[in-house]
Design an enzyme around this catalytic site. Structure first.
Site, PDB file in Angstrom:
ATOM      1  N   SER A   1       0.867  -1.190   0.000  1.00 23.75           N
ATOM      2  CA  SER A   1       0.000   0.000   0.000  1.00 23.75           C
ATOM      3  C   SER A   1       0.892   1.225   0.000  1.00 23.75           C
ATOM      4  CB  SER A   1      -0.846  -0.006   1.281  1.00 23.75           C
ATOM      5  OG  SER A   1      -1.435   1.257   1.519  1.00 23.75           O
TER       6      SER A   1
ATOM      7  N   TYR B   1      -1.498  -0.691  10.601  1.00 21.19           N
ATOM      8  CA  TYR B   1      -1.801  -1.017   9.204  1.00 21.19           C
ATOM      9  C   TYR B   1      -0.609  -0.682   8.311  1.00 21.19           C
ATOM     10  CZ  TYR B   1      -3.742  -1.142   4.549  1.00 21.19           C
ATOM     11  OH  TYR B   1      -3.932  -1.430   3.222  1.00 21.19           O
TER      12      TYR B   1
HETATM   13  P1  NDP Z   1     -11.662  -5.721   0.298  1.00 17.08           P
HETATM   14  O1  NDP Z   1     -12.109  -5.531   1.715  1.00 17.08           O
HETATM   15  O2  NDP Z   1     -12.623  -5.443  -0.792  1.00 17.08           O
HETATM   16  O3  NDP Z   1     -11.096  -7.202   0.104  1.00 17.08           O
HETATM   17  C1  NDP Z   1     -10.288  -7.814   1.064  1.00 17.08           C
HETATM   18  C2  NDP Z   1     -10.212  -9.298   0.785  1.00 17.08           C
HETATM   19  O4  NDP Z   1      -9.364  -9.891   1.778  1.00 17.08           O
HETATM   20  C3  NDP Z   1     -11.565  -9.988   0.879  1.00 17.08           C
HETATM   21  O5  NDP Z   1     -11.723 -10.846  -0.219  1.00 17.08           O
HETATM   22  C4  NDP Z   1     -11.474 -10.793   2.170  1.00 17.08           C
HETATM   23  O6  NDP Z   1     -12.154 -12.029   2.009  1.00 17.08           O
HETATM   24  C5  NDP Z   1      -9.971 -11.065   2.260  1.00 17.08           C
HETATM   25  N1  NDP Z   1      -9.554 -11.378   3.612  1.00 17.08           N
HETATM   26  C6  NDP Z   1      -9.538 -10.568   4.698  1.00 17.08           C
HETATM   27  N2  NDP Z   1      -9.127 -11.253   5.776  1.00 17.08           N
HETATM   28  C7  NDP Z   1      -8.864 -12.521   5.368  1.00 17.08           C
HETATM   29  C8  NDP Z   1      -8.421 -13.696   6.001  1.00 17.08           C
HETATM   30  N3  NDP Z   1      -8.147 -13.729   7.328  1.00 17.08           N
HETATM   31  N4  NDP Z   1      -8.260 -14.826   5.277  1.00 17.08           N
HETATM   32  C9  NDP Z   1      -8.530 -14.806   3.949  1.00 17.08           C
HETATM   33  N5  NDP Z   1      -8.969 -13.744   3.283  1.00 17.08           N
HETATM   34  C10 NDP Z   1      -9.138 -12.608   3.991  1.00 17.08           C
HETATM   35  O7  NDP Z   1     -10.346  -4.815   0.151  1.00 17.08           O
HETATM   36  P2  NDP Z   1      -9.411  -4.484  -1.118  1.00 17.08           P
HETATM   37  O8  NDP Z   1      -9.737  -5.342  -2.261  1.00 17.08           O
HETATM   38  O9  NDP Z   1      -9.413  -3.015  -1.306  1.00 17.08           O
HETATM   39  O10 NDP Z   1      -7.995  -4.869  -0.494  1.00 17.08           O
HETATM   40  C11 NDP Z   1      -7.196  -5.920  -0.985  1.00 17.08           C
HETATM   41  C12 NDP Z   1      -5.773  -5.706  -0.512  1.00 17.08           C
HETATM   42  O11 NDP Z   1      -5.285  -4.469  -1.009  1.00 17.08           O
HETATM   43  C13 NDP Z   1      -5.609  -5.626   0.998  1.00 17.08           C
HETATM   44  O12 NDP Z   1      -4.421  -6.288   1.347  1.00 17.08           O
HETATM   45  C14 NDP Z   1      -5.506  -4.131   1.278  1.00 17.08           C
HETATM   46  O13 NDP Z   1      -4.776  -3.868   2.444  1.00 17.08           O
HETATM   47  C15 NDP Z   1      -4.769  -3.677   0.043  1.00 17.08           C
HETATM   48  N6  NDP Z   1      -4.945  -2.273  -0.320  1.00 17.08           N
HETATM   49  C16 NDP Z   1      -6.189  -1.701  -0.407  1.00 17.08           C
HETATM   50  C17 NDP Z   1      -6.310  -0.364  -0.754  1.00 17.08           C
HETATM   51  C18 NDP Z   1      -7.626   0.333  -0.796  1.00 17.08           C
HETATM   52  O14 NDP Z   1      -7.642   1.575  -0.676  1.00 17.08           O
HETATM   53  N7  NDP Z   1      -8.736  -0.358  -1.007  1.00 17.08           N
HETATM   54  C19 NDP Z   1      -5.130   0.435  -1.114  1.00 17.08           C
HETATM   55  C20 NDP Z   1      -3.882  -0.272  -0.967  1.00 17.08           C
HETATM   56  C21 NDP Z   1      -3.806  -1.573  -0.617  1.00 17.08           C
HETATM   57  P3  NDP Z   1     -13.055 -12.758   3.131  1.00 17.08           P
HETATM   58  O15 NDP Z   1     -13.590 -11.683   4.036  1.00 17.08           O
HETATM   59  O16 NDP Z   1     -14.105 -13.479   2.355  1.00 17.08           O
HETATM   60  O17 NDP Z   1     -12.115 -13.693   3.799  1.00 17.08           O
HETATM   61  C1  8X3 Z   2      -5.038   1.592   1.763  1.00 19.23           C
HETATM   62  C2  8X3 Z   2      -4.639   2.965   1.313  1.00 19.23           C
HETATM   63  O1  8X3 Z   2      -4.212   5.323   2.162  1.00 19.23           O
HETATM   64  O2  8X3 Z   2      -6.048   4.090   3.174  1.00 19.23           O
HETATM   65  O3  8X3 Z   2      -3.923   0.780   1.855  1.00 19.23           O
HETATM   66  O4  8X3 Z   2      -3.776   3.530   3.697  1.00 19.23           O
HETATM   67  S1  8X3 Z   2      -4.670   4.005   2.658  1.00 19.23           S
END
Ligand code: NDP
Ligand code: 8X3
Length: 252
Positions: A139, A152
């Site tokens: 991120s 985080y």
């Molecule tokens: P979402 O919340 O839409 O998706 C997160 C996914 O992670 C879900 O499919 C969830 O599936 C899965 N997950 C969470 N905990 C577990 C677990 N213990 N075991 C298995 N699966 C798990 O978020 P995003 O798609 O936005 O995020 C995806 C990744 O990108 C994350 O790592 C996030 O930190 C990162 N990210 C996101 C950003 C944003 O602004 N959205 C920016 C930068 C990075 P389920 O609950 O079904 O298990």
């Molecule tokens: C998610 C992006 O800016 O909310 O990883 O940390 S931010």
């Protein structure tokens, strides 16, 4: 003959779901994982029209369960060329002294230990491929401090450095490693972070023109499709609406 296969963690929403759709259209076989099995079933039904799909309910925090999922993979899904370590979450955004210790543990268990669990379990398969990619979702929070990011951001800094260190170990082999570092992106991420508070979700994304999961999926596909001699080490991506702010100075 087994098809090139992509293994995606957290395929039940956001980036992971969009990435599954992207790779399905590119003709890869898919292993989609996550905790919400009903969503995995629905996505399997949707994407089976395009490619072979195998789904497994899997919590990345459970190393034994991950091992079992890999042991149980049908032979047709064993040619894993791409691992998308995407499962992850943020919980809360209040200052550190107001954060719950249990939330900190959940973020570390998922974003750090979970990602390590999956990587370790899949390395033996990835190493057998002539060309493989591990694409880790870090991120911008790995690179830049902001209030309320504490654990985080630190967990994502681990992901970025772990990616670089893996690169060092696999230099000159077929295993490429990338730390992908997105900024503001619209997904359930913010609903999870703010315990389902739709008002906070709206306030974050409204009029911000954030990245969309499909944007990230395209980038993940592009990284994986690079020729074998190219490794994208790290890639930070923001929407054009987002940029850095000044350092703050607290005057006493
Ligand atoms: P979402 O919340 O839409 O998706 C997160 C996914 O992670 C879900 O499919 C969830 O599936 C899965 N997950 C969470 N905990 C577990 C677990 N213990 N075991 C298995 N699966 C798990 O978020 P995003 O798609 O936005 O995020 C995806 C990744 O990108 C994350 O790592 C996030 O930190 C990162 N990210 C996101 C950003 C944003 O602004 N959205 C920016 C930068 C990075 P389920 O609950 O079904 O298990
Ligand atoms: C998610 C992006 O800016 O909310 O990883 O940390 S931010």
């Amino acid at each position: 003959m087994a098809q090139p296969t992509v293994f995606i963690t957290g395929a039940t929403s956001g980036f992971g779901l969009a990435t599954a759709r992207h790779f399905a259209r590119q003709g890869y076989a898919l292993i989609i994982t996550g905790r919400r099995e009903e969503r995995l079933r629905t996505l399997t039904d949707e994407l089976s029209e395009y490619t072979s799909v195998y789904h497994a309910q899997m919590d990345v925090r459970d190393a034994q369960q991950i091992q079992q999922v890999i042991t149980d993979l049908p032979p047709a899904f064993r040619q894993i060329e791409v691992l998308v370590n995407n499962a992850g979450l943020a919980l809360g955004a209040s200052p550190a002294d107001q954060a719950k210790l249990s939330d900190w543990h959940t973020m570390i268990d998922t974003n750090v230990t979970g990602l390590v669990n999956v990587t370790h379990a899949l390395l033996p398969i990835l190493k057998q491929q002539t060309k493989a990619s591990i694409i880790n979702l870090a991120s911008i929070a790995a690179n830049w401090a902001y209030p309320g990011s504490h654990v985080y951001g630190a967990s994502k800094a681990f992901v970025a450095q772990f990616s670089r260190n893996l690169r060092s170990d696999f230099a000159g082999t077929g295993v490429r490693v990338t730390s992908l570092e997105p900024g503001l992106s619209e997904s359930e991420f913010s609903l999870v972070r703010f315990e389902g508070d739709q008002g906070k979700y709206n306030a974050i994304y409204e009029q911000a023109n954030p990245l969309q999961p499909e944007d990230i999926a395209e980038i993940i596909g592009w990284i994986a499709e690079q020729p074998a001699h190219i490794n994208i080490n790290s890639l930070e991506v923001m929407p054009t609406s987002q940029a850095w702010d000044n350092f703050k100075v607290i005057k006493q």
